[in-house]
Design an enzyme around this catalytic site. Structure first.
Site, PDB file in Angstrom:
ATOM      1  N   ASP A 207      23.113 -60.167  34.461  1.00 29.77           N
ATOM      2  CA  ASP A 207      22.938 -60.472  35.881  1.00 29.77           C
ATOM      3  C   ASP A 207      21.753 -59.723  36.490  1.00 29.77           C
ATOM      4  OD1 ASP A 207      24.146 -57.984  35.603  1.00 29.77           O
ATOM      5  OD2 ASP A 207      25.981 -58.521  36.644  1.00 29.77           O
TER       6      ASP A 207
ATOM      7  N   ASN B  36      37.995 -53.999  40.254  1.00 31.85           N
ATOM      8  CA  ASN B  36      38.796 -55.162  40.681  1.00 31.85           C
ATOM      9  C   ASN B  36      38.897 -56.218  39.581  1.00 31.85           C
ATOM     10  OD1 ASN B  36      36.256 -56.294  40.613  1.00 31.85           O
ATOM     11  ND2 ASN B  36      36.165 -56.834  42.778  1.00 31.85           N
TER      12      ASN B  36
ATOM     13  N   HIS C 144      36.348 -57.534  37.933  1.00 36.96           N
ATOM     14  CA  HIS C 144      35.232 -58.473  37.802  1.00 36.96           C
ATOM     15  C   HIS C 144      34.472 -58.211  36.502  1.00 36.96           C
ATOM     16  CE1 HIS C 144      32.198 -55.728  40.158  1.00 36.96           C
ATOM     17  NE2 HIS C 144      32.155 -55.457  38.885  1.00 36.96           N
TER      18      HIS C 144
ATOM     19  N   GLU D 122      33.385 -62.352  40.581  1.00 37.17           N
ATOM     20  CA  GLU D 122      34.349 -61.609  41.397  1.00 37.17           C
ATOM     21  C   GLU D 122      35.716 -62.294  41.379  1.00 37.17           C
ATOM     22  OE1 GLU D 122      33.606 -58.818  42.529  1.00 37.17           O
ATOM     23  OE2 GLU D 122      31.476 -58.736  42.966  1.00 37.17           O
TER      24      GLU D 122
HETATM   25  P1  PGA Z   1      30.348 -49.425  36.123  1.00 40.32           P
HETATM   26  O1  PGA Z   1      30.415 -50.919  36.642  1.00 40.32           O
HETATM   27  O2  PGA Z   1      29.964 -49.491  34.674  1.00 40.32           O
HETATM   28  O3  PGA Z   1      29.271 -48.778  36.958  1.00 40.32           O
HETATM   29  O4  PGA Z   1      31.703 -48.835  36.334  1.00 40.32           O
HETATM   30  C1  PGA Z   1      31.056 -51.872  35.869  1.00 40.32           C
HETATM   31  C2  PGA Z   1      31.100 -53.169  36.628  1.00 40.32           C
HETATM   32  O5  PGA Z   1      31.188 -53.138  37.869  1.00 40.32           O
HETATM   33  O6  PGA Z   1      31.059 -54.221  35.988  1.00 40.32           O
END
Ligand code: PGA
Length: 241
Positions: A67, A136, A138, A143
């Site tokens: 992304d 959450n 995602h 999301e």
């Molecule tokens: P993080 O993010 O590795 O910074 O915990 C993971 C994500 O939000 O997919």
């Protein structure tokens, strides 16, 4: 899903890096699906170490990132292209033209997304897709309430993600409100998935992903249908699973 329990973040990073390194050694033309965020940084450090100390060769490797923020240039310090250069690509012998990150400045989003999916399709899916997971549940910028069959598309970030990512920006208002993300369908086309998680903040999402129903409310739950998923997580992240 195969669950690999690790003692801590460093252990998780080493285990993930060893799997990716073995993949690259066995198949020098490997296509790697890569992720940003704090979780994979240790894995990239280990891979850089393998490159520097053990001559792990990335010259034929192709990478496809999940992304990119919409509206950020590749030079912006919070863009995911910048993240990848800084944390990984600039330190290994990968060919720049073999690295793919969605174009956050595109004026033709539909064309950019379609072209991105064509790249993934032309590879026959990535050999290994590295993933983190949001608190959450995602995956990339897919999301809660995600459409499981989406390919690469433009998404509006939800408030939770904007808040979680504000730590990387001067203030919350600077966090872009949209992103181009591979959809769950594109992600599931990978031959093999390595999902990394570290820390207690991920415990609820990990437990639901492994044991809960497949539910668009928790995008990671769709990984249950993929035949080759390895979850590499530390004890804190696995505490509720
Ligand atoms: P993080 O993010 O590795 O910074 O915990 C993971 C994500 O939000 O997919």
């Amino acid at each position: 899903m195969q669950i690999i329990s690790c003692v801590d973040y460093a252990d998780m990073s080493r285990k993930a890096a060893r799997i990716i390194a073995a993949q690259v050694q066995l198949k020098p033309h490997s296509a790697l699906g890569l992720a940003t965020g704090s979780t994979p940084i240790g894995t990239y450090k280990e891979l850089i170490r393998f490159h520097l100390n053990e001559e792990l060769d990335f010259s034929k490797v192709i990478t496809v990132n999940l992304d990119e923020y919409y509206g950020l240039s590749p030079e912006h310090e919070q863009s995911y292209r910048y993240f990848m250069q800084h944390n990984f690509f600039d330190h290994i012998n990968i060919s720049p033209e073999n690295t793919h990150v969605p174009d956050g400045l595109t004026r033709d989003v539909a064309k950019t997304c379609a072209e991105y999916d064509s790249i993934v399709a032309s590879l026959g899916g990535t050999d290994i897709q590295l993933l983190g997971i949001g608190d959450n549940g995602h995956i990339a910028f897919n999301e809660p309430h995600t459409y499981f069959f989406a390919q690469t598309h433009l998404v509006d970030l939800n408030e939770e993600t904007i808040k979680a990512n504000a730590r990387f920006f001067e203030s919350e208002v600077e966090v872009p409100r949209q992103a181009i993300t591979m959809g769950m369908r594109s992600i599931l086309s990978a031959k093999r998935i390595l999902l990394l998680a570290s820390g207690s903040k991920k415990a609820e999402a990990i437990a639901q992903m492994i044991n809960g129903p497949i539910d668009p409310q928790l995008p990671a739950s769709i990984l249950q249908v993929h035949p080759n998923v390895m979850v590499i997580a530390d004890e804190e992240a696995l505490a509720l699973a």
